[in-house]
Design a protein around this motif. Sequence first.
Motif, PDB file in Angstrom:
ATOM      1  N   PHE A  21       0.822  -1.068   0.024  1.00  0.00           N
ATOM      2  CA  PHE A  21      -0.016   0.006   0.023  1.00  0.00           C
ATOM      3  C   PHE A  21       0.803   1.280  -0.081  1.00  0.00           C
ATOM      4  O   PHE A  21       0.518   2.173  -0.488  1.00  0.00           O
ATOM      5  CB  PHE A  21      -1.056  -0.054   1.106  1.00  0.00           C
ATOM      6  CG  PHE A  21      -2.042   1.223   1.419  1.00  0.00           C
ATOM      7  CD1 PHE A  21      -2.939   1.476   0.503  1.00  0.00           C
ATOM      8  CD2 PHE A  21      -1.607   2.098   2.015  1.00  0.00           C
ATOM      9  CE1 PHE A  21      -3.633   2.413   0.540  1.00  0.00           C
ATOM     10  CE2 PHE A  21      -2.581   3.284   2.205  1.00  0.00           C
ATOM     11  CZ  PHE A  21      -3.454   3.416   1.325  1.00  0.00           C
ATOM     12  N   ALA A  22       1.884   1.274   0.805  1.00  0.00           N
ATOM     13  CA  ALA A  22       2.715   2.256   0.843  1.00  0.00           C
ATOM     14  C   ALA A  22       3.492   2.682  -0.386  1.00  0.00           C
ATOM     15  O   ALA A  22       3.478   3.915  -0.868  1.00  0.00           O
ATOM     16  CB  ALA A  22       3.800   2.211   1.948  1.00  0.00           C
ATOM     17  N   TYR A  23       3.796   1.509  -1.046  1.00  0.00           N
ATOM     18  CA  TYR A  23       4.573   1.547  -2.505  1.00  0.00           C
ATOM     19  C   TYR A  23       3.584   2.282  -3.464  1.00  0.00           C
ATOM     20  O   TYR A  23       4.071   3.181  -4.316  1.00  0.00           O
ATOM     21  CB  TYR A  23       5.041   0.193  -2.857  1.00  0.00           C
ATOM     22  CG  TYR A  23       5.722   0.526  -4.146  1.00  0.00           C
ATOM     23  CD1 TYR A  23       7.130   0.830  -4.252  1.00  0.00           C
ATOM     24  CD2 TYR A  23       4.988   0.365  -5.458  1.00  0.00           C
ATOM     25  CE1 TYR A  23       7.711   0.813  -5.635  1.00  0.00           C
ATOM     26  CE2 TYR A  23       5.635   0.086  -6.545  1.00  0.00           C
ATOM     27  CZ  TYR A  23       6.845   0.607  -6.712  1.00  0.00           C
ATOM     28  OH  TYR A  23       7.552   0.734  -7.941  1.00  0.00           O
ATOM     29  N   GLN A  24       2.331   1.985  -3.494  1.00  0.00           N
ATOM     30  CA  GLN A  24       1.431   2.566  -4.344  1.00  0.00           C
ATOM     31  C   GLN A  24       0.908   3.601  -4.156  1.00  0.00           C
ATOM     32  O   GLN A  24       0.808   4.529  -4.950  1.00  0.00           O
ATOM     33  CB  GLN A  24       0.169   1.482  -4.239  1.00  0.00           C
ATOM     34  CG  GLN A  24      -0.987   1.541  -5.566  1.00  0.00           C
ATOM     35  CD  GLN A  24      -1.879   2.944  -5.212  1.00  0.00           C
ATOM     36  OE1 GLN A  24      -2.156   3.482  -4.291  1.00  0.00           O
ATOM     37  NE2 GLN A  24      -2.051   3.423  -6.221  1.00  0.00           N
ATOM     38  N   ARG A  25       0.825   4.223  -2.946  1.00  0.00           N
ATOM     39  CA  ARG A  25       0.799   5.500  -2.310  1.00  0.00           C
ATOM     40  C   ARG A  25       2.048   6.445  -2.645  1.00  0.00           C
ATOM     41  O   ARG A  25       1.806   7.864  -3.200  1.00  0.00           O
ATOM     42  CB  ARG A  25       0.280   5.949  -0.971  1.00  0.00           C
ATOM     43  CG  ARG A  25      -1.149   5.507  -0.595  1.00  0.00           C
ATOM     44  CD  ARG A  25      -1.992   6.361  -1.540  1.00  0.00           C
ATOM     45  NE  ARG A  25      -3.474   5.888  -1.426  1.00  0.00           N
ATOM     46  CZ  ARG A  25      -4.314   6.073  -2.203  1.00  0.00           C
ATOM     47  NH1 ARG A  25      -4.181   6.898  -3.103  1.00  0.00           N
ATOM     48  NH2 ARG A  25      -5.651   5.584  -2.224  1.00  0.00           N
TER      49      ARG A  25
END
Length: 62
Positions: A21-25
Amino acid sequence: MTLLLAKRIALGVLIGGGLGFAYQRLIGCRTGTCPLTATPLRAILYGAVVGTVWALGSRSGS
């Protein structure tokens, strides 16, 4: 399945999903055409799978 193994798998899923999720954001796909990071759900699922593989692959502690 032992309790330790279940905890390691759960931790791998949680950490992997969070990192996905952090990578996507933070980095993600700006155009929406990237297959793994186009949506947050895909990034979370991919991160959870990678986290599970990592948790199952590491032999320390078992």
